[in-house]
Enzyme design. Structure first.
Site, PDB file in Angstrom:
ATOM      1  N   GLY A 195      41.634  -8.502  19.838  1.00  0.00           N
ATOM      2  CA  GLY A 195      40.770  -8.203  18.701  1.00  0.00           C
ATOM      3  C   GLY A 195      39.377  -7.857  19.196  1.00  0.00           C
ATOM      4  O   GLY A 195      38.842  -6.803  18.886  1.00  0.00           O
ATOM      5  N   PHE A 196      38.784  -8.775  19.958  1.00  0.00           N
ATOM      6  CA  PHE A 196      37.473  -8.577  20.602  1.00  0.00           C
ATOM      7  C   PHE A 196      36.374  -8.296  19.580  1.00  0.00           C
ATOM      8  O   PHE A 196      35.372  -7.697  19.917  1.00  0.00           O
ATOM      9  CB  PHE A 196      37.545  -7.453  21.649  1.00  0.00           C
ATOM     10  CG  PHE A 196      38.719  -7.572  22.586  1.00  0.00           C
ATOM     11  CD1 PHE A 196      38.841  -8.674  23.420  1.00  0.00           C
ATOM     12  CD2 PHE A 196      39.708  -6.605  22.613  1.00  0.00           C
ATOM     13  CE1 PHE A 196      39.934  -8.802  24.265  1.00  0.00           C
ATOM     14  CE2 PHE A 196      40.803  -6.728  23.464  1.00  0.00           C
ATOM     15  CZ  PHE A 196      40.915  -7.826  24.291  1.00  0.00           C
ATOM     16  N   GLN A 229      40.631 -17.070  29.860  1.00  0.00           N
ATOM     17  CA  GLN A 229      39.556 -16.496  29.044  1.00  0.00           C
ATOM     18  C   GLN A 229      38.348 -16.131  29.906  1.00  0.00           C
ATOM     19  O   GLN A 229      37.751 -15.063  29.740  1.00  0.00           O
ATOM     20  CB  GLN A 229      39.127 -17.509  27.979  1.00  0.00           C
ATOM     21  CG  GLN A 229      40.078 -17.601  26.814  1.00  0.00           C
ATOM     22  CD  GLN A 229      39.884 -16.426  25.891  1.00  0.00           C
ATOM     23  OE1 GLN A 229      38.927 -16.346  25.133  1.00  0.00           O
ATOM     24  NE2 GLN A 229      40.768 -15.472  25.959  1.00  0.00           N
ATOM     25  N   LYS A 255      32.715 -26.600  23.554  1.00  0.00           N
ATOM     26  CA  LYS A 255      31.796 -25.471  23.397  1.00  0.00           C
ATOM     27  C   LYS A 255      32.614 -24.192  23.152  1.00  0.00           C
ATOM     28  O   LYS A 255      33.128 -24.009  22.052  1.00  0.00           O
ATOM     29  CB  LYS A 255      30.894 -25.356  24.622  1.00  0.00           C
ATOM     30  CG  LYS A 255      29.829 -26.465  24.677  1.00  0.00           C
ATOM     31  CD  LYS A 255      28.911 -26.311  25.873  1.00  0.00           C
ATOM     32  CE  LYS A 255      27.668 -27.188  25.732  1.00  0.00           C
ATOM     33  NZ  LYS A 255      26.794 -27.071  26.924  1.00  0.00           N
ATOM     34  N   VAL A 290      34.676 -20.579  25.412  1.00  0.00           N
ATOM     35  CA  VAL A 290      34.847 -19.857  26.671  1.00  0.00           C
ATOM     36  C   VAL A 290      35.220 -18.383  26.471  1.00  0.00           C
ATOM     37  O   VAL A 290      35.457 -17.674  27.436  1.00  0.00           O
ATOM     38  CB  VAL A 290      35.937 -20.526  27.553  1.00  0.00           C
ATOM     39  CG1 VAL A 290      35.466 -21.897  28.029  1.00  0.00           C
ATOM     40  CG2 VAL A 290      37.267 -20.638  26.812  1.00  0.00           C
ATOM     41  N   GLY A 291      35.260 -17.923  25.219  1.00  0.00           N
ATOM     42  CA  GLY A 291      35.810 -16.597  24.956  1.00  0.00           C
ATOM     43  C   GLY A 291      34.937 -15.437  25.396  1.00  0.00           C
ATOM     44  O   GLY A 291      35.440 -14.361  25.706  1.00  0.00           O
ATOM     45  N   GLU A 292      33.646 -15.624  25.402  1.00  0.00           N
ATOM     46  CA  GLU A 292      32.743 -14.488  25.628  1.00  0.00           C
ATOM     47  C   GLU A 292      31.815 -14.662  26.811  1.00  0.00           C
ATOM     48  O   GLU A 292      31.318 -13.683  27.368  1.00  0.00           O
ATOM     49  CB  GLU A 292      31.917 -14.235  24.344  1.00  0.00           C
ATOM     50  CG  GLU A 292      32.812 -13.769  23.214  1.00  0.00           C
ATOM     51  CD  GLU A 292      32.165 -13.863  21.848  1.00  0.00           C
ATOM     52  OE1 GLU A 292      31.630 -12.846  21.385  1.00  0.00           O
ATOM     53  OE2 GLU A 292      32.203 -14.954  21.233  1.00  0.00           O
TER      54      GLU A 292
END
Lengths: 746, 341
Positions: free
Chosen positions: A249-250, A646, A709, A711-713
């Site tokens: 998706g981003f 990720q 917290k 970690v995706g970005e």
């Protein structure tokens, strides 16, 4: 609910059973065997295929469409144009909440960007609809257009993306500059980029009377159901939205777009299910992108190399009809100790589709420029880049003065630098070699905020000791099916194999948006709380039941684990199923929410340090990222395997942004010249020879009760600058633009 | 996609003279049909013709037009005698595409010029007489050699660059019989009006590519390709070089450039300058300068000229160092050389 995916373990390899364990993906077998159903896999009876016709000019109006030719093509059922398209219940420009862009639904004949939908063709087959769209052969009246940063005058704005303030000022930058020992000025441009999720944007829409069923990949199921309802003029309870799996998706699947509305409207109009799947080239326009930026940074230093003032200005593009401004300057707000700080953004309008959030929106380009500027300042101060960053380490958030909720950045610097071998770096540019190749080492600091949204969840313990957990989370591939189930299992105090997870469906409690790197924290908190609520009810039953060994222990006197409640004061325990059986209950259902209460009084960020080694051919300018090492402090790591994935994915994204990703316009036509994956390059495996992401331990009692917290970005931040600085170190050529082209290095 | 008829040719006789577009691996033609650039009314599937063997031929090899790219690249005789061809093939596309794409299809693939691929843009190659949409546009990837105002596209093949360097010959069968064309001249250069005459007349089909005996060239041959990502990318510029060296003296030299023109560009002047010279850096540097004789930017691509000279130099240096026992893990990569420590 029979149609929901039953995510109870089906032959997966189980390596752990609760938060902190590196469990493999619970949906992995489904995905690799093709059993996972994506939106475009749905083929309801009577299905019609829809194909968009899109504009070939950047500005003007459509003067003619050969509807007759299209409708004469065998298999074509209907052509919708502005004259015939069914209408939304409200204006396409209605802003029912801040995450709504204009719903391009063929309401008029104007063209505002190349690739804008101008007609919709419905046919019995995809091939017929595709050919029908081609046969429309639009004619236009064109107007002068502009598609680049140079094509319009900047406008002042109060807000950038997500309604954030467009500027910030603390201290007195001008006064500090007047007395500073050194002044370092840096400009960096970043390119227009596209999300390029491998799964294209797709929707299958079906009406049963007044009830609407939608299958579409979506990052914010609850919000999207409300949005669909508002634009269609129906009650949200009439809508079922299913989104069990997303093929990436981003950010681009968080925002609804007009094509989805058109599919739904035409399904209602024609009384048949409709499927619309965008072609790859159609994903370059109507479904968002990252706008280009031109950033100017000024860093003033005192004689000791302390930052006296930091100023960061960004010029970026938005469309002519909506506003989303990449908040790049905000990357300078909270990272380095700048006692005097000023940031600003200005917008320009161009004849392009509206930009939108794309993985680390604002932070990615902002960090890229800031880290180049920091290396420029380190050079001016005569300091090693790491030493300079440590000297200017922010002990509190410079923009607010608030303490950090936790900040393991020093440990990140130390761990990653050690593994990388940074101490062996020779300071001078072009001083390191590998054979004939130039070798460069660079670094960057990673930082990303820790927002929380609103989520709700249910956790139901059943008479057989198993549980059902429910929240409409979105798994874009990041692993929500797995990580959230782990948190829920811990909340319930049972083994994860006893947890059935229902998700990705709008009838379930709203899990909030999968974005901002806040999904695990938000939905996880809701699930944990729901589990704890169910356990609380069980404990009340047992401790008030004279027949239970737990009688009289009180709520605070029992602990849940492995499907049993244990007394804290002796060894006695009782299984959940025994408690329920004695109470004559089939189940107990717990409810929970996840959100951050009130305004935080601490600055909340994940941090990291990224070190890059590049090899550059001195004659040909080709760059290879030969090593990339990051260490990240991101609170509690729910699943180390998924978190690493990720983080690595973010860092690889950074390789693309630094060296490859770039949409190229023909400025004369306003069309893109590389709107496909052959022309728009993203990294391939061969571009990533050695990469590692570490996490350092971080306890954060403030960010949320679970200490999670995100970690995706964060992996994107730091990395682009680290690679740019490594190229600079290798070649002596300071990057002024990303992606870095080979010919700029020879 | 337009409606079309499909038929399969079971024999070469049925394929020759057939009306319609020839379909082999389909890795390019089907894409072009999907984006509306190719709109054939008939497709003649030639993928099952028995042109799928690599045969010995007068000291050389004769490669059937239906041999898959991957099979050429892994053929022991090709690896032993024409290593630059294998390296070129392995540097192109992806493993999946190489498994599907054929020899003939690789030769016949269309330019990836984005203006050719955009039916809304003028393009003399796609729509003769409409003009060149690329001129004055985004031309970073366009030609610096052999171009005209009629067309500035480049041929995208890696394989053809190596074939041209090896003096390969294209065998063609048509209604009028057999003919042969050197690979080097097979793809027409553009003329003032456009992309030039079609390489094949209607009804003609490529049956084989014939490679002459490489003799001493087998030991010193490499392909090098500059690109922004390490795999699955067309060349910015590329070069194939093959040398025959006796006692340190170059007795024969072959050099061809890719990514610079509408055909693989054989550098005859550079080859002549190398013949009889010592195999030294100075000889190669002089030859590399000659490689781009006559080059001029067609737009925003002046950097391609020095890059082409430098990739030629690199290919010559690598060829002189000797063909490695095994092809590198990153075939043709700038970073794959023993020269990089």
């Amino acid at each position: 609910m029979d149609d929901l995916m039953n995510m109870q373990g089906q032959g997966h390899v189980r390596l752990g059973s609760s938060a902190g364990q590196a469990l493999t993906r619970r949906d992995g077998i489904l995905k690799v065997t093709g059993a996972a159903t994506y939106a475009a896999d749905n083929r309801p009876d009577g299905l019609l295929h829809a194909v968009l016709a899109t504009a070939g000019i950047a500005k003007g109006r459509v003067t003619h469409l050969d509807v007759a030719a299209a409708e004469a093509h065998p298999g074509v059922v209907k052509v919708y144009t502005p004259q015939t398209a069914p209408r939304l219940a409200v204006s396409p420009d209605e802003k029912i909440h801040p995450f709504v862009w204009r719903m391009e639904t063929l309401t008029d004949d104007s063209v505002r960007y190349a690739g804008q939908p101008i007609a919709l063709v419905l046919a019995e087959t995809l091939e017929a609809a595709t050919e029908g769209a081609r046969l429309l052969a639009p004619r236009y009246e064109t107007e002068a257009h502009g598609v680049t940063l140079d094509d319009a005058e900047p406008f002042e704005t109060d807000t950038t993306a997500f309604g954030r303030p467009a500027g910030h000022s603390s201290g007195d930058v001008d006064a500090a500059r007047a007395t500073a020992a050194r002044h370092v000025s840096t400009t960096v441009e970043t390119s227009q980029q596209y999300h390029n999720a491998i799964e294209p944007h797709a929707i299958t829409a079906r009406w049963e009377g007044d009830r609407l069923e939608i299958d579409t990949p979506n990052q914010a199921i609850g919000l999207s159901k409300q949005t669909f309802a508002a634009f269609l003029g129906i009650d949200p309870s009439q809508i079922v939205l299913r989104s069990p799996f997303l093929g990436g998706g981003f950010g681009s699947k968080a925002i609804l777009y007009g094509g989805q509305m058109l599919a739904i409207l035409s399904a209602r109009d024609l009384g048949r299910p409709v499927k619309l799947v965008l072609r790859r080239d159609q994903m370059y326009g109507p479904v968002g992108h990252r706008a280009p930026t031109r950033q100017a940074l000024q860093i003033d230093l005192d004689a000791e190399g302390n930052i006296a003032a930091l100023e960061h200005d960004t010029v970026t593009l938005t469309s002519t009809f909506d506003q989303f401004l990449e908040s790049a300057s905000n990357a300078s707000h909270s990272l380095y100790a700048a006692p005097n700080l000023r940031t600003s953004h200005r917008g320009r309008r161009a004849d392009v589709g509206t930009p939108g959030p794309m993985r680390a929106p604002g932070e990615a380009p902002g960090s890229a420029a800031l880290e180049i500027a920091m290396d420029a300042a380190a050079q001016a101060a005569g300091m090693d880049p790491l030493e300079f960053r440590l000297k200017n380490y922010a002990e509190s958030d410079p923009s607010t003065g608030m303490a950090f909720s936790s900040k393991g950045l020093r440990e990140c610097y130390a761990e990653a630098a050690k593994l990388f071998g940074w101490a062996e770096r020779s300071a001078a540019p072009r001083s390191m070699r590998q054979g004939r190749l130039l070798k460069g080492w660079g670094m960057g600091t990673a930082q990303f905020p820790c927002p929380m949204f609103q989520a709700a969840a249910h956790a139901t313990l059943r008479a057989d000791g198993s549980a059902v957990i429910e929240t409409s989370a979105a798994d874009m591939g990041q692993g929500a099916w797995t990580a959230l189930a782990q948190i829920a299992a811990d909340g319930l105090g049972i083994d994860i194999d006893k947890v059935e997870f229902r998700s990705g469906h709008s009838d379930l409690p709203d899990a909030g948006v999968a974005g901002g790197s806040g999904h695990t924290a938000t939905a996880g908190t809701a699930l944990f709380n729901a589990g704890a609520d169910a356990v609380r009810q069980l404990a009340e039953l047992a401790t008030n039941d004279p027949a239970s060994p737990l009688f009289g222990a009180g709520n605070a006197g029992v602990t849940a684990r492995s499907g049993r409640l244990y007394r804290n004061d002796d060894e006695r325990s009782e299984a959940y199923e025994d408690i329920l059986a004695r109470a004559g209950l089939e189940l107990v259902r717990g409810e929970g929410t996840g959100a951050r209460e009130g305004e935080p009084d601490r600055a909340m960020f994940s941090h990291g340090a990224v070190f890059a080694e590049v090899l550059v051919d001195p004659d040909l300018g080709q760059v290879r990222v030969s090593r990339l090492i990051g260490a990240f402090a991101a609170g509690r790591i729910v699943n180390p395997r998924l978190a690493r994935s990720q983080l690595l994915g973010g860092m690889i994204w950074g390789i693309g942004m630094a060296l490859q990703e770039e949409a190229v316009h023909d400025t004369r036509s306003g069309r893109l010249t590389n709107a496909d994956l052959a022309g728009y390059h993203v990294p391939v495996n061969a571009d990533v020879p050695m990469i590692e992401a570490l996490t350092v331990h971080e306890d954060d009692p403030f960010v949320n009760a679970l200490g999670i917290k995100g970690v995706g970005e964060i992996g994107v931040t730091g990395t682009v600058g680290a690679i740019g600085n490594a190229v600079w170190h290798a070649t002596g050529v300071q990057p002024t633009r990303f992606p870095i082209h080979p010919e700029s290095l020879i | 996609m337009n409606r079309f008829e499909y038929s399969r040719a079971e024999t070469l006789g049925a394929a020759v003279g057939a009306e319609g577009a020839l379909l082999a691996g389909g890795t390019n033609l089907l894409d072009l049909m999907k984006i509306g650039v190719a709109t054939p009314e008939r497709l003649v599937d030639i993928s099952r013709l028995s042109l799928d063997r690599i045969e010995e031929s007068a000291g050389g090899l004769r490669i059937g037009a239906m041999v898959r790219n991957a099979d050429i690249a892994r053929d022991p005789q090709v690896l032993a005698r024409y290593p630059a061809l294998a390296e070129a093939l392995l540097s192109g596309a992806s493993a999946q595409l190489r498994n599907a794409a054929t020899t003939g299809g690789n030769v016949m693939q269309a330019t990836r010029c984005s203006y050719f691929q955009d039916p809304l843009s003028p393009c003399n190659r796609r729509a003769p007489g409409s003009g060149c949409g690329a001129l004055g546009g985004a031309t970073r990837n366009h030609a610096v050699l052999g171009w005209t105002e009629g067309c500035i596209a480049v041929h995208p093949s890696d394989m053809c660059v190596a074939l041209a360097a090896y003096d390969a010959v294209v065998e063609i069968t048509g209604p009028e019989g057999l003919r042969e064309v050197p690979m080097e001249e097979f793809h027409p250069l553009p003329d003032a009006e456009g992309s030039g005459a079609a390489p094949l007349a209607p009804g003609e089909i490529i049956t084989h590519i014939r490679l002459p005996d490489p003799r001493a060239l087998a030991r010193n041959a490499r392909y090098v390709k500059l690109r922004e990502r390490t795999s699955f990318a067309f060349a910015i510029v590329s070069a194939a070089a093959a040398l025959a060296i006796e006692d340190g003296v170059i007795t024969e030299a072959r050099l061809a450039l890719g990514g610079v023109a509408a055909r693989p560009w054989r550098c005859r002047a550079a080859e002549a300058a190398l013949k009889g010279q010592p195999a030294t850096a100075a000889s190669f540097a002089r030859a590399a300068e000659l490689a781009t004789e006559g080059a001029r930017p067609s737009g925003d691509n002046a950097a391609k000229i020095p890059l082409a000279q430098r990739i030629a130099l690199r290919a010559l240096e690598r060829a002189a160092a000797g063909t490695p026992e095994r092809l590198p893990a990153l075939p043709a990569s700038v970073f794959a050389g023993d020269d990089n420590g």
